[in-house]
Design a protein around this motif. Sequence first.
Motif, PDB file in Angstrom:
ATOM      1  N   SER A  50       0.855  -1.185   0.000  1.00 48.95           N
ATOM      2  CA  SER A  50       0.000   0.000   0.000  1.00 48.95           C
ATOM      3  C   SER A  50       0.889   1.233   0.000  1.00 48.95           C
ATOM      4  O   SER A  50       1.787   1.350   0.830  1.00 48.95           O
ATOM      5  N   LEU A  51       0.620   2.137  -0.947  1.00 48.83           N
ATOM      6  CA  LEU A  51       1.423   3.351  -1.069  1.00 48.83           C
ATOM      7  C   LEU A  51       0.514   4.558  -1.204  1.00 48.83           C
ATOM      8  O   LEU A  51      -0.157   4.726  -2.212  1.00 48.83           O
ATOM      9  N   THR A  52       0.478   5.386  -0.158  1.00 49.82           N
ATOM     10  CA  THR A  52      -0.204   6.675  -0.224  1.00 49.82           C
ATOM     11  C   THR A  52       0.748   7.701   0.370  1.00 49.82           C
ATOM     12  O   THR A  52       1.686   7.338   1.082  1.00 49.82           O
ATOM     13  N   PRO A  53       0.529   8.982   0.104  1.00 47.10           N
ATOM     14  CA  PRO A  53       1.398  10.002   0.696  1.00 47.10           C
ATOM     15  C   PRO A  53       1.362  10.030   2.224  1.00 47.10           C
ATOM     16  O   PRO A  53       2.283  10.540   2.850  1.00 47.10           O
ATOM     17  N   GLU A  54       0.316   9.459   2.838  1.00 53.41           N
ATOM     18  CA  GLU A  54       0.188   9.444   4.290  1.00 53.41           C
ATOM     19  C   GLU A  54       0.725   8.167   4.917  1.00 53.41           C
ATOM     20  O   GLU A  54       1.151   8.166   6.070  1.00 53.41           O
ATOM     21  N   ARG A  55       0.697   7.049   4.162  1.00 55.75           N
ATOM     22  CA  ARG A  55       0.985   5.738   4.750  1.00 55.75           C
ATOM     23  C   ARG A  55       1.546   4.790   3.697  1.00 55.75           C
ATOM     24  O   ARG A  55       1.012   4.702   2.596  1.00 55.75           O
ATOM     25  N   ALA A 121       4.731   2.675   7.687  1.00 58.30           N
ATOM     26  CA  ALA A 121       5.274   3.998   8.002  1.00 58.30           C
ATOM     27  C   ALA A 121       4.199   5.042   7.744  1.00 58.30           C
ATOM     28  O   ALA A 121       3.479   4.959   6.744  1.00 58.30           O
ATOM     29  N   VAL A 122       4.122   6.021   8.644  1.00 59.50           N
ATOM     30  CA  VAL A 122       3.066   7.029   8.577  1.00 59.50           C
ATOM     31  C   VAL A 122       3.669   8.418   8.775  1.00 59.50           C
ATOM     32  O   VAL A 122       4.559   8.603   9.607  1.00 59.50           O
ATOM     33  N   LEU A 123       3.148   9.380   8.009  1.00 58.05           N
ATOM     34  CA  LEU A 123       3.487  10.789   8.216  1.00 58.05           C
ATOM     35  C   LEU A 123       2.220  11.544   8.575  1.00 58.05           C
ATOM     36  O   LEU A 123       1.153  11.290   8.008  1.00 58.05           O
ATOM     37  N   SER A 124       2.352  12.478   9.499  1.00 59.27           N
ATOM     38  CA  SER A 124       1.213  13.322   9.877  1.00 59.27           C
ATOM     39  C   SER A 124       1.037  14.426   8.831  1.00 59.27           C
ATOM     40  O   SER A 124       1.938  14.715   8.034  1.00 59.27           O
ATOM     41  N   GLU A 126       1.006  17.519   9.454  1.00 59.68           N
ATOM     42  CA  GLU A 126       1.977  18.566   9.785  1.00 59.68           C
ATOM     43  C   GLU A 126       3.349  18.242   9.193  1.00 59.68           C
ATOM     44  O   GLU A 126       4.046  19.129   8.683  1.00 59.68           O
ATOM     45  N   GLN A 127       3.764  16.974   9.289  1.00 61.40           N
ATOM     46  CA  GLN A 127       5.050  16.587   8.720  1.00 61.40           C
ATOM     47  C   GLN A 127       5.047  16.762   7.201  1.00 61.40           C
ATOM     48  O   GLN A 127       6.019  17.262   6.622  1.00 61.40           O
ATOM     49  N   ARG A 128       3.966  16.371   6.571  1.00 63.12           N
ATOM     50  CA  ARG A 128       3.862  16.491   5.119  1.00 63.12           C
ATOM     51  C   ARG A 128       3.893  17.960   4.702  1.00 63.12           C
ATOM     52  O   ARG A 128       4.537  18.326   3.722  1.00 63.12           O
ATOM     53  N   ALA A 129       3.208  18.808   5.456  1.00 59.73           N
ATOM     54  CA  ALA A 129       3.191  20.242   5.141  1.00 59.73           C
ATOM     55  C   ALA A 129       4.586  20.843   5.292  1.00 59.73           C
ATOM     56  O   ALA A 129       5.007  21.667   4.473  1.00 59.73           O
ATOM     57  N   ALA A 130       5.327  20.423   6.320  1.00 63.65           N
ATOM     58  CA  ALA A 130       6.688  20.932   6.527  1.00 63.65           C
ATOM     59  C   ALA A 130       7.589  20.559   5.356  1.00 63.65           C
ATOM     60  O   ALA A 130       8.461  21.350   4.957  1.00 63.65           O
ATOM     61  N   MET A 131       7.391  19.386   4.795  1.00 65.78           N
ATOM     62  CA  MET A 131       8.218  18.955   3.664  1.00 65.78           C
ATOM     63  C   MET A 131       7.930  19.802   2.425  1.00 65.78           C
ATOM     64  O   MET A 131       8.814  19.992   1.586  1.00 65.78           O
ATOM     65  N   GLU A 138      14.220  18.087   8.331  1.00 68.88           N
ATOM     66  CA  GLU A 138      14.261  16.684   8.723  1.00 68.88           C
ATOM     67  C   GLU A 138      12.977  16.317   9.446  1.00 68.88           C
ATOM     68  O   GLU A 138      12.271  17.175   9.964  1.00 68.88           O
ATOM     69  N   VAL A 139      12.690  15.014   9.449  1.00 70.05           N
ATOM     70  CA  VAL A 139      11.464  14.514  10.046  1.00 70.05           C
ATOM     71  C   VAL A 139      11.731  13.124  10.616  1.00 70.05           C
ATOM     72  O   VAL A 139      12.449  12.325  10.010  1.00 70.05           O
ATOM     73  N   GLN A 140      11.177  12.862  11.792  1.00 68.08           N
ATOM     74  CA  GLN A 140      11.237  11.509  12.340  1.00 68.08           C
ATOM     75  C   GLN A 140       9.970  10.790  11.889  1.00 68.08           C
ATOM     76  O   GLN A 140       8.858  11.280  12.096  1.00 68.08           O
ATOM     77  N   VAL A 141      10.160   9.650  11.252  1.00 71.25           N
ATOM     78  CA  VAL A 141       9.047   8.912  10.660  1.00 71.25           C
ATOM     79  C   VAL A 141       8.684   7.735  11.542  1.00 71.25           C
ATOM     80  O   VAL A 141       9.530   6.913  11.890  1.00 71.25           O
TER      81      VAL A 141
END
Length: 171
Positions: A50-55, A121-124, A126-131, A138-141
């Motif tokens: 499964s591949l999405t920008p969030e997960r 693996a998941v990004l919030s 907020e993390q996605r917006a920062a990127m 940098e981001v801790q995943v």
Amino acid sequence: MNDATRPPNKLQRSLMRLDEAPAFMRGFVQNIILRRAVPFTGTAGVKFVSLTPERVEVHLANDHRVQNHIGGVHASAMNLLAETATGMVVGMNVRDDCIPLAKELSMAFRKRATGGLKAVAVLSAEQRAAMQASDKGEVQVTVTVTDEAGAEPVECAFTWAWIPSSRPAKN
């Protein structure tokens, strides 16, 4: 810019092209494409589920090629699985003018794994917006690795950085 208005990056656009393939072939073709991009994942047999920008979810069977001396998934293969999941979710969010780089990892082995493994693996938001907001950071995943029994044999944390893909020449 929110998720609905943010244009997809290069990796997302490449994966969207899979929609042109017949539905029954998409998973197979996706795995071939991604394994070519990161050849070691193909050598180990990582399956992109499964591949999405969030997960992102990836699997690894407990095959002979990735086993340790006691018949479980080797520690290096566990690392590969977790790194692949985190790297892929970062790669789906980093701006096209930036490149992602693994910066730091920590792994704590808690118990012997039973059978194959799954990493998620998941990004919030907020993390996605920062990127998207910066060409450097940098981001801790967050990544969870579970075995076929549902246990978490390893606890991992990955820190990824992103930097501009081309830097100005030094004087």
